[in-house]
Design an enzyme around this catalytic site. Structure first.
Site, PDB file in Angstrom:
ATOM      1  N   GLY A  11      20.383  25.356  57.276  1.00  0.00           N
ATOM      2  CA  GLY A  11      20.292  23.898  57.797  1.00  0.00           C
ATOM      3  C   GLY A  11      20.060  23.276  56.697  1.00  0.00           C
ATOM      4  O   GLY A  11      19.365  22.005  56.882  1.00  0.00           O
ATOM      5  N   SER A  14      20.737  19.019  55.929  1.00  0.00           N
ATOM      6  CA  SER A  14      20.250  17.623  56.723  1.00  0.00           C
ATOM      7  C   SER A  14      18.725  17.866  57.038  1.00  0.00           C
ATOM      8  O   SER A  14      17.927  18.806  56.579  1.00  0.00           O
ATOM      9  CB  SER A  14      20.798  17.544  58.269  1.00  0.00           C
ATOM     10  OG  SER A  14      20.290  16.836  59.042  1.00  0.00           O
ATOM     11  N   ASP A  61      27.910  29.718  60.181  1.00  0.00           N
ATOM     12  CA  ASP A  61      27.222  29.803  61.341  1.00  0.00           C
ATOM     13  C   ASP A  61      26.131  30.500  61.432  1.00  0.00           C
ATOM     14  O   ASP A  61      26.464  31.844  61.154  1.00  0.00           O
ATOM     15  CB  ASP A  61      28.063  29.760  62.478  1.00  0.00           C
ATOM     16  CG  ASP A  61      27.495  29.548  63.626  1.00  0.00           C
ATOM     17  OD1 ASP A  61      26.115  29.887  63.807  1.00  0.00           O
ATOM     18  OD2 ASP A  61      28.227  29.430  64.881  1.00  0.00           O
ATOM     19  N   TYR A 153      14.709  25.529  74.352  1.00  0.00           N
ATOM     20  CA  TYR A 153      14.558  25.191  72.994  1.00  0.00           C
ATOM     21  C   TYR A 153      13.032  25.786  72.658  1.00  0.00           C
ATOM     22  O   TYR A 153      12.773  26.434  71.690  1.00  0.00           O
ATOM     23  CB  TYR A 153      14.372  23.626  72.736  1.00  0.00           C
ATOM     24  CG  TYR A 153      14.208  23.055  71.263  1.00  0.00           C
ATOM     25  CD1 TYR A 153      14.828  23.271  70.497  1.00  0.00           C
ATOM     26  CD2 TYR A 153      12.837  22.781  71.105  1.00  0.00           C
ATOM     27  CE1 TYR A 153      14.604  22.855  68.998  1.00  0.00           C
ATOM     28  CE2 TYR A 153      12.474  22.218  69.931  1.00  0.00           C
ATOM     29  CZ  TYR A 153      13.348  22.526  69.021  1.00  0.00           C
ATOM     30  OH  TYR A 153      13.003  22.113  67.558  1.00  0.00           O
ATOM     31  N   SER A 156      12.942  29.319  72.442  1.00  0.00           N
ATOM     32  CA  SER A 156      13.475  30.106  71.332  1.00  0.00           C
ATOM     33  C   SER A 156      12.552  29.992  70.045  1.00  0.00           C
ATOM     34  O   SER A 156      12.505  30.663  69.368  1.00  0.00           O
ATOM     35  CB  SER A 156      14.911  29.339  70.761  1.00  0.00           C
ATOM     36  OG  SER A 156      14.712  28.042  70.545  1.00  0.00           O
ATOM     37  N   THR A 188      14.148  12.876  61.169  1.00  0.00           N
ATOM     38  CA  THR A 188      15.293  13.399  60.599  1.00  0.00           C
ATOM     39  C   THR A 188      16.510  13.096  61.325  1.00  0.00           C
ATOM     40  O   THR A 188      16.207  12.315  62.609  1.00  0.00           O
ATOM     41  CB  THR A 188      15.057  14.976  60.731  1.00  0.00           C
ATOM     42  OG1 THR A 188      15.160  15.410  62.292  1.00  0.00           O
ATOM     43  CG2 THR A 188      13.918  15.520  60.352  1.00  0.00           C
TER      44      THR A 188
END
Ligand code: NAP
Length: 250
Positions: A11, A14, A61, A153, A156, A188
């Protein structure tokens, strides 16, 4: 241990990942900027190069093992074994629990948790062979405090904390430390999208305005915590969760 180190940041195109790439490059590491968004990774790698650092953009990915392996191989070819890993890439979603469908649940688990497992497994041999390694898993304040409409979310991200602790115990004797940085509300592109779409239960200013440090965090403040965990000086620190959240959850 040689001073020349190679880091991989997922990632990296960004937000916090971008800030971590810049910080680690400034700290003297060669950086693999991995992102599903190839042009974003290329932009970050180019900016690091212009600033005098060394970086390579790779597109993958993180939930797809063969893509991750190809990306890691490219980074190794350019800079050598990867002994610093920031597992940062993730996606978020805001949905009432009874409306979370299985596709959404699976996609979040697949990117946010399974992705970190895949990337870590892909590069771990570089670290154990060197007898030195640093892994930082980016979790989230919601894993510690809970967050409405984010059960998938936060589950995880709770998994990231649990995996951090287990790997720390398993890998410590091989010279590899594993820690987690748990960001609070950080400005962000991800959080900006959520603010603009009014996805929080109350206006964003009401959330961060009530924190002991009443402002949004900056990506560079997360990068600084990552830089500490991957430093030589943090060699006796493992299995820890450092919350960088303005005191929002203590
Ligand atoms: P961001 O700005 O959205 O950056 C994440 C980057 O990861 C994006 O470039 C994204 O690409 C990429 N990515 C998404 N899925 C990927 C995949 N499957 N494989 C490879 N790359 C992928 O997010 P951020 O706010 O910097 O978040 C960084 C980390 O902090 C995440 O783990 C997030 O969960 C955590 N966090 C953020 C906050 C916050 O307030 N921002 C709070 C707590 C925790 P696309 O843009 O194309 O999807």
């Amino acid at each position: 241990m040689a001073t020349l180190k190679t880091a991989l940041v997922t990632g990296g195109g960004s937000g916090m990942g971008e800030a971590a790439c810049h910080r680690l490059a400034r700290d003297g590491m060669a950086v693999g900027v991995l992102d599903i968004d190839g042009p974003a990774a290329a932009r970050v790698a180019a900016a690091i190069g212009e600033a005098g650092g060394r970086a390579l953009a790779v597109t993958a990915d993180i939930s797809v093992r063969r893509q991750v392996k190809a990306a890691a191989d490219q980074v190794r070819l350019a800079f050598g074994p990867i002994t610093v890993l920031i597992n940062n890439a993730a996606i978020e979603s805001f949905t009432a629990f009874e409306d979370i469908d299985e596709d959404s649940w699976d996609r979040l688990m697949s990117v946010n948790l399974k992705g970190a497992y895949i990337v870590t497994q892909t590069v771990l041999a570089d670290m154990t062979t060197a007898g030195w390694g640093r892994i930082v898993n980016i979790s989230a304040i919601g894993a510690q405090s809970g967050a409405t409409h984010m059960a998938h979310y936060t589950a995880s991200k709770g998994g990231m904390i649990a995996m951090t602790k287990s790997l720390a115990i398993e890998l410590g004797a091989q010279g590899v430390t594993v820690n987690s940085v748990s960001p609070g509300f950080i400005l962000t592109p991800m959080s900006r999208r959520a603010i603009e779409a009014n996805l929080f239960p109350v206006p964003a200013e009401q959330i961060y305005g009530g924190y002991p440090i009443p402002r949004l965090g900056q990506p560079e403040e997360i990068a600084a915590a990552c830089a500490y965990f991957v430093s030589e000086e943090a060699g006796y620190v493992t299995g820890q969760v450092l919350a960088v959240n303005g005191g929002a959850y203590v």
